[in-house]
Design a protein around this motif. Structure first.
Motif, PDB file in Angstrom:
ATOM      1  N   THR A  68       0.844  -1.190   0.000  1.00 54.91           N
ATOM      2  CA  THR A  68       0.000   0.000   0.000  1.00 54.91           C
ATOM      3  C   THR A  68       0.875   1.234   0.000  1.00 54.91           C
ATOM      4  O   THR A  68       1.741   1.389   0.862  1.00 54.91           O
ATOM      5  CB  THR A  68      -0.919   0.025   1.237  1.00 54.91           C
ATOM      6  OG1 THR A  68      -1.695  -1.177   1.257  1.00 54.91           O
ATOM      7  CG2 THR A  68      -1.841   1.234   1.214  1.00 54.91           C
ATOM      8  N   ASN A  69       0.662   2.102  -0.979  1.00 55.12           N
ATOM      9  CA  ASN A  69       1.373   3.376  -1.058  1.00 55.12           C
ATOM     10  C   ASN A  69       0.750   4.300  -0.013  1.00 55.12           C
ATOM     11  O   ASN A  69      -0.433   4.649  -0.111  1.00 55.12           O
ATOM     12  CB  ASN A  69       1.230   3.959  -2.470  1.00 55.12           C
ATOM     13  CG  ASN A  69       2.032   5.223  -2.662  1.00 55.12           C
ATOM     14  OD1 ASN A  69       2.323   5.942  -1.722  1.00 55.12           O
ATOM     15  ND2 ASN A  69       2.358   5.506  -3.906  1.00 55.12           N
ATOM     16  N   LEU A  70       1.518   4.689   0.989  1.00 53.37           N
ATOM     17  CA  LEU A  70       0.990   5.502   2.081  1.00 53.37           C
ATOM     18  C   LEU A  70       0.765   6.961   1.669  1.00 53.37           C
ATOM     19  O   LEU A  70       0.092   7.703   2.382  1.00 53.37           O
ATOM     20  CB  LEU A  70       1.925   5.422   3.292  1.00 53.37           C
ATOM     21  CG  LEU A  70       2.066   4.015   3.889  1.00 53.37           C
ATOM     22  CD1 LEU A  70       3.068   4.012   5.032  1.00 53.37           C
ATOM     23  CD2 LEU A  70       0.716   3.483   4.349  1.00 53.37           C
ATOM     24  N   ASN A  71       1.299   7.368   0.519  1.00 51.93           N
ATOM     25  CA  ASN A  71       1.097   8.738   0.045  1.00 51.93           C
ATOM     26  C   ASN A  71      -0.260   8.929  -0.622  1.00 51.93           C
ATOM     27  O   ASN A  71      -0.837  10.015  -0.545  1.00 51.93           O
ATOM     28  CB  ASN A  71       2.208   9.136  -0.934  1.00 51.93           C
ATOM     29  CG  ASN A  71       3.560   9.149  -0.278  1.00 51.93           C
ATOM     30  OD1 ASN A  71       3.696   9.491   0.887  1.00 51.93           O
ATOM     31  ND2 ASN A  71       4.577   8.750  -1.022  1.00 51.93           N
ATOM     32  N   ASN A  72      -0.767   7.883  -1.297  1.00 51.03           N
ATOM     33  CA  ASN A  72      -2.026   8.051  -2.020  1.00 51.03           C
ATOM     34  C   ASN A  72      -3.069   6.980  -1.700  1.00 51.03           C
ATOM     35  O   ASN A  72      -4.170   7.027  -2.233  1.00 51.03           O
ATOM     36  CB  ASN A  72      -1.765   8.094  -3.533  1.00 51.03           C
ATOM     37  CG  ASN A  72      -1.118   6.834  -4.050  1.00 51.03           C
ATOM     38  OD1 ASN A  72      -1.158   5.782  -3.427  1.00 51.03           O
ATOM     39  ND2 ASN A  72      -0.503   6.941  -5.221  1.00 51.03           N
ATOM     40  N   GLY A  73      -2.744   6.001  -0.878  1.00 52.77           N
ATOM     41  CA  GLY A  73      -3.692   4.974  -0.477  1.00 52.77           C
ATOM     42  C   GLY A  73      -3.884   3.838  -1.471  1.00 52.77           C
ATOM     43  O   GLY A  73      -4.622   2.899  -1.194  1.00 52.77           O
ATOM     44  N   ARG A  74      -3.241   3.898  -2.626  1.00 54.88           N
ATOM     45  CA  ARG A  74      -3.374   2.829  -3.612  1.00 54.88           C
ATOM     46  C   ARG A  74      -2.652   1.577  -3.134  1.00 54.88           C
ATOM     47  O   ARG A  74      -1.606   1.662  -2.492  1.00 54.88           O
ATOM     48  CB  ARG A  74      -2.783   3.248  -4.948  1.00 54.88           C
ATOM     49  CG  ARG A  74      -3.557   4.323  -5.644  1.00 54.88           C
ATOM     50  CD  ARG A  74      -2.804   4.707  -6.883  1.00 54.88           C
ATOM     51  NE  ARG A  74      -3.637   5.371  -7.845  1.00 54.88           N
ATOM     52  CZ  ARG A  74      -3.225   5.704  -9.052  1.00 54.88           C
ATOM     53  NH1 ARG A  74      -1.994   5.417  -9.441  1.00 54.88           N
ATOM     54  NH2 ARG A  74      -4.033   6.317  -9.879  1.00 54.88           N
ATOM     55  N   SER A  75      -3.200   0.404  -3.490  1.00 52.35           N
ATOM     56  CA  SER A  75      -2.549  -0.842  -3.079  1.00 52.35           C
ATOM     57  C   SER A  75      -2.570  -1.851  -4.225  1.00 52.35           C
ATOM     58  O   SER A  75      -3.383  -1.753  -5.138  1.00 52.35           O
ATOM     59  CB  SER A  75      -3.206  -1.421  -1.833  1.00 52.35           C
ATOM     60  OG  SER A  75      -4.531  -1.800  -2.109  1.00 52.35           O
ATOM     61  N   ALA A  76      -1.663  -2.815  -4.142  1.00 52.21           N
ATOM     62  CA  ALA A  76      -1.553  -3.879  -5.126  1.00 52.21           C
ATOM     63  C   ALA A  76      -1.122  -5.152  -4.407  1.00 52.21           C
ATOM     64  O   ALA A  76      -0.350  -5.100  -3.448  1.00 52.21           O
ATOM     65  CB  ALA A  76      -0.532  -3.522  -6.200  1.00 52.21           C
ATOM     66  N   THR A  77      -1.630  -6.280  -4.879  1.00 49.75           N
ATOM     67  CA  THR A  77      -1.189  -7.570  -4.375  1.00 49.75           C
ATOM     68  C   THR A  77      -0.145  -8.099  -5.346  1.00 49.75           C
ATOM     69  O   THR A  77      -0.404  -8.216  -6.540  1.00 49.75           O
ATOM     70  CB  THR A  77      -2.373  -8.550  -4.267  1.00 49.75           C
ATOM     71  OG1 THR A  77      -3.331  -8.000  -3.360  1.00 49.75           O
ATOM     72  CG2 THR A  77      -1.909  -9.902  -3.757  1.00 49.75           C
ATOM     73  N   VAL A  78       1.046  -8.381  -4.818  1.00 47.17           N
ATOM     74  CA  VAL A  78       2.163  -8.831  -5.646  1.00 47.17           C
ATOM     75  C   VAL A  78       2.680 -10.170  -5.133  1.00 47.17           C
ATOM     76  O   VAL A  78       2.454 -10.531  -3.978  1.00 47.17           O
ATOM     77  CB  VAL A  78       3.313  -7.789  -5.675  1.00 47.17           C
ATOM     78  CG1 VAL A  78       2.844  -6.478  -6.272  1.00 47.17           C
ATOM     79  CG2 VAL A  78       3.893  -7.566  -4.297  1.00 47.17           C
ATOM     80  N   THR A  79       3.379 -10.871  -6.001  1.00 44.81           N
ATOM     81  CA  THR A  79       3.978 -12.165  -5.658  1.00 44.81           C
ATOM     82  C   THR A  79       5.489 -11.998  -5.579  1.00 44.81           C
ATOM     83  O   THR A  79       6.098 -11.440  -6.498  1.00 44.81           O
ATOM     84  CB  THR A  79       3.642 -13.218  -6.728  1.00 44.81           C
ATOM     85  OG1 THR A  79       2.225 -13.302  -6.853  1.00 44.81           O
ATOM     86  CG2 THR A  79       4.202 -14.581  -6.354  1.00 44.81           C
ATOM     87  N   ILE A  80       6.094 -12.468  -4.497  1.00 44.58           N
ATOM     88  CA  ILE A  80       7.542 -12.388  -4.340  1.00 44.58           C
ATOM     89  C   ILE A  80       8.188 -13.436  -5.249  1.00 44.58           C
ATOM     90  O   ILE A  80       7.911 -14.624  -5.133  1.00 44.58           O
ATOM     91  CB  ILE A  80       7.969 -12.647  -2.874  1.00 44.58           C
ATOM     92  CG1 ILE A  80       7.282 -11.665  -1.917  1.00 44.58           C
ATOM     93  CG2 ILE A  80       9.496 -12.603  -2.740  1.00 44.58           C
ATOM     94  CD1 ILE A  80       7.586 -10.201  -2.170  1.00 44.58           C
ATOM     95  N   ASN A  81       9.054 -12.968  -6.175  1.00 46.94           N
ATOM     96  CA  ASN A  81       9.740 -13.910  -7.059  1.00 46.94           C
ATOM     97  C   ASN A  81      11.202 -13.526  -7.299  1.00 46.94           C
ATOM     98  O   ASN A  81      11.840 -14.036  -8.198  1.00 46.94           O
ATOM     99  CB  ASN A  81       9.008 -14.039  -8.387  1.00 46.94           C
ATOM    100  CG  ASN A  81       9.188 -12.839  -9.291  1.00 46.94           C
ATOM    101  OD1 ASN A  81       9.517 -11.760  -8.836  1.00 46.94           O
ATOM    102  ND2 ASN A  81       8.958 -13.029 -10.572  1.00 46.94           N
ATOM    103  N   ASP A  82      11.716 -12.626  -6.462  1.00 50.17           N
ATOM    104  CA  ASP A  82      13.097 -12.185  -6.636  1.00 50.17           C
ATOM    105  C   ASP A  82      13.662 -11.749  -5.291  1.00 50.17           C
ATOM    106  O   ASP A  82      12.928 -11.591  -4.319  1.00 50.17           O
ATOM    107  CB  ASP A  82      13.149 -11.027  -7.633  1.00 50.17           C
ATOM    108  CG  ASP A  82      14.503 -10.888  -8.315  1.00 50.17           C
ATOM    109  OD1 ASP A  82      15.416 -11.684  -8.019  1.00 50.17           O
ATOM    110  OD2 ASP A  82      14.645  -9.980  -9.147  1.00 50.17           O
ATOM    111  N   ARG A  83      14.966 -11.566  -5.227  1.00 55.47           N
ATOM    112  CA  ARG A  83      15.648 -11.091  -4.015  1.00 55.47           C
ATOM    113  C   ARG A  83      16.041  -9.641  -4.181  1.00 55.47           C
ATOM    114  O   ARG A  83      16.397  -9.193  -5.263  1.00 55.47           O
ATOM    115  CB  ARG A  83      16.888 -11.938  -3.724  1.00 55.47           C
ATOM    116  CG  ARG A  83      16.549 -13.337  -3.289  1.00 55.47           C
ATOM    117  CD  ARG A  83      15.894 -13.331  -1.912  1.00 55.47           C
ATOM    118  NE  ARG A  83      15.361 -14.645  -1.588  1.00 55.47           N
ATOM    119  CZ  ARG A  83      14.124 -14.849  -1.163  1.00 55.47           C
ATOM    120  NH1 ARG A  83      13.290 -13.854  -1.007  1.00 55.47           N
ATOM    121  NH2 ARG A  83      13.714 -16.057  -0.882  1.00 55.47           N
ATOM    122  N   GLY A  84      16.001  -8.912  -3.104  1.00 54.84           N
ATOM    123  CA  GLY A  84      16.331  -7.502  -3.090  1.00 54.84           C
ATOM    124  C   GLY A  84      15.361  -6.826  -2.155  1.00 54.84           C
ATOM    125  O   GLY A  84      14.560  -7.506  -1.520  1.00 54.84           O
TER     126      GLY A  84
END
Length: 117
Positions: A68-84
């Protein structure tokens, strides 16, 4: 192995956070800075950079998280598939597709909340 040796091994594994049982990830939440990456090629998991994917230092590949972007309230569900990310102070790198959904492409970095699902 003797019973005492097994007990010592179990204590050592618990101390190191190693589990022999497969259990789901407990719900966790972090807040901090996120950046995004773009490009082609393979990730640390061997997959391709996807539309709604992300890189995290320690979460298992395949874990779904809500960012969730705390600046604008937008959110996305993502899948972890990399390191970093490998930049100090950043808690997650999202793909460019996820950055579009979150509204952070122009700024490049945003303050976010990350919650495991």
């Amino acid at each position: 192995m003797e019973v005492d040796a097994l007990k010592k091994l179990a204590v050592a594994c618990a101390f190191l956070g190693v589990s022999f049982l497969s259990s789901p990830i407990q719900a966790q939440t972090w807040s901090g800075a996120a950046s995004y990456y773009s490009g082609k090629g393979r990730t640390a998991s061997g997959g391709h950079v996807g539309a709604l994917t992300a890189a995290h230092r320690s979460l298992p590949f395949g874990t779904k998280v809500r960012v969730t972007n705390l600046n604008n309230g937008r959110s996305a569900t993502v899948t972890i598939n990399d390191r970093g990310p490998f930049i100090r102070g950043r808690i997650i790198d999202v793909s460019s597709g996820a950055a579009n959904v979150l509204g952070m492409r122009q700024s490049g970095v945003a303050r976010v909340r990350v919650s495991t699902l």
